[in-house]
Design a protein around this motif. Structure first.
Motif, mmCIF file in Angstrom:
data_model
loop_
_atom_site.group_PDB
_atom_site.id
_atom_site.type_symbol
_atom_site.label_atom_id
_atom_site.label_comp_id
_atom_site.label_asym_id
_atom_site.label_seq_id
_atom_site.Cartn_x
_atom_site.Cartn_y
_atom_site.Cartn_z
ATOM 1 N N UNK A 65 -7.342 14.435 -30.417
ATOM 2 C CA UNK A 65 -8.764 14.716 -30.193
ATOM 3 C C UNK A 65 -9.191 14.171 -28.824
ATOM 4 N N UNK A 66 -8.787 12.954 -28.519
ATOM 5 C CA UNK A 66 -9.128 12.343 -27.227
ATOM 6 C C UNK A 66 -8.549 13.164 -26.082
ATOM 7 N N UNK A 67 -7.297 13.624 -26.244
ATOM 8 C CA UNK A 67 -6.665 14.425 -25.196
ATOM 9 C C UNK A 67 -7.425 15.730 -24.990
ATOM 10 N N UNK A 68 -7.776 16.420 -26.075
ATOM 11 C CA UNK A 68 -8.473 17.703 -25.992
ATOM 12 C C UNK A 68 -9.868 17.516 -25.411
ATOM 13 N N UNK A 69 -10.558 16.468 -25.811
ATOM 14 C CA UNK A 69 -11.910 16.234 -25.302
ATOM 15 C C UNK A 69 -11.919 16.012 -23.791
ATOM 16 N N UNK A 70 -10.819 15.548 -23.232
ATOM 17 C CA UNK A 70 -10.738 15.309 -21.796
ATOM 18 C C UNK A 70 -10.376 16.563 -21.004
ATOM 19 N N UNK A 71 -10.004 17.653 -21.695
ATOM 20 C CA UNK A 71 -9.690 18.905 -21.012
ATOM 21 C C UNK A 71 -10.961 19.524 -20.435
ATOM 22 N N UNK A 72 -10.793 20.310 -19.389
ATOM 23 C CA UNK A 72 -11.937 21.063 -18.867
ATOM 24 C C UNK A 72 -12.253 22.193 -19.836
ATOM 25 N N UNK A 73 -13.411 22.785 -19.676
ATOM 26 C CA UNK A 73 -13.784 23.910 -20.535
ATOM 27 C C UNK A 73 -12.769 25.047 -20.403
ATOM 28 N N UNK A 74 -12.348 25.335 -19.177
ATOM 29 C CA UNK A 74 -11.371 26.408 -18.953
ATOM 30 C C UNK A 74 -10.055 26.105 -19.676
ATOM 31 N N UNK A 75 -9.620 24.867 -19.647
ATOM 32 C CA UNK A 75 -8.385 24.486 -20.329
ATOM 33 C C UNK A 75 -8.541 24.608 -21.848
ATOM 34 N N UNK A 76 -9.725 24.267 -22.355
ATOM 35 C CA UNK A 76 -9.982 24.411 -23.797
ATOM 36 C C UNK A 76 -9.965 25.887 -24.188
ATOM 37 N N UNK A 77 -10.518 26.746 -23.351
ATOM 38 C CA UNK A 77 -10.527 28.184 -23.646
ATOM 39 C C UNK A 77 -9.093 28.714 -23.686
ATOM 40 N N UNK A 78 -8.217 28.236 -22.808
ATOM 41 C CA UNK A 78 -6.806 28.631 -22.835
ATOM 42 C C UNK A 78 -6.167 28.165 -24.128
ATOM 43 N N UNK A 79 -6.445 26.920 -24.544
ATOM 44 C CA UNK A 79 -5.924 26.373 -25.791
ATOM 45 C C UNK A 79 -6.376 27.219 -26.977
ATOM 46 N N UNK A 80 -7.645 27.566 -27.003
ATOM 47 C CA UNK A 80 -8.204 28.387 -28.080
ATOM 48 C C UNK A 80 -7.540 29.762 -28.099
ATOM 49 N N UNK A 81 -7.340 30.339 -26.932
ATOM 50 C CA UNK A 81 -6.733 31.663 -26.829
ATOM 51 C C UNK A 81 -5.268 31.686 -27.190
ATOM 52 N N UNK A 82 -4.597 30.539 -27.134
ATOM 53 C CA UNK A 82 -3.168 30.483 -27.425
ATOM 54 C C UNK A 82 -2.889 30.504 -28.918
ATOM 55 N N UNK A 83 -3.904 30.324 -29.743
ATOM 56 C CA UNK A 83 -3.733 30.318 -31.202
ATOM 57 C C UNK A 83 -3.850 31.708 -31.757
#
Length: 83
Positions: A65-83
């Protein structure tokens, strides 16, 4: 108990990251806007579950959770899209 990490997309387009043992129950708590809902998501309906992943122990989930919260919004969108 298996802990999971999840990401919600709020009605205003922002992303909220959390951990839980029962993601469905936790999502329902957030949607109810009751006392167990995270303060951040209150008033930001509708909520949409956009990412979930089983992690393991509570400690591992909180570290992720700590690692994900530190991601930029763009990086989170990539993470979301990879699922």
């Amino acid at each position: 108990m298996i802990w999971s990490i999840y990401i919600l997309r709020c009605g205003d387009g922002t992303l909220y990251t959390g951990v839980a043992t029962d993601v469905v129950r936790r999502f329902e708590e957030h949607c109810s806007q009751g006392p167990k809902a995270a303060k951040y998501v209150r008033g930001r309906l509708p909520l949409q579950m956009v990412y979930t992943r089983e992690v393991g122990t509570r400690s591992e989930a909180q570290k992720e959770e700590w690692r994900v919260k530190r991601l930029t919004r763009a990086q989170k969108e990539v993470l979301i899209g990879s699922k």
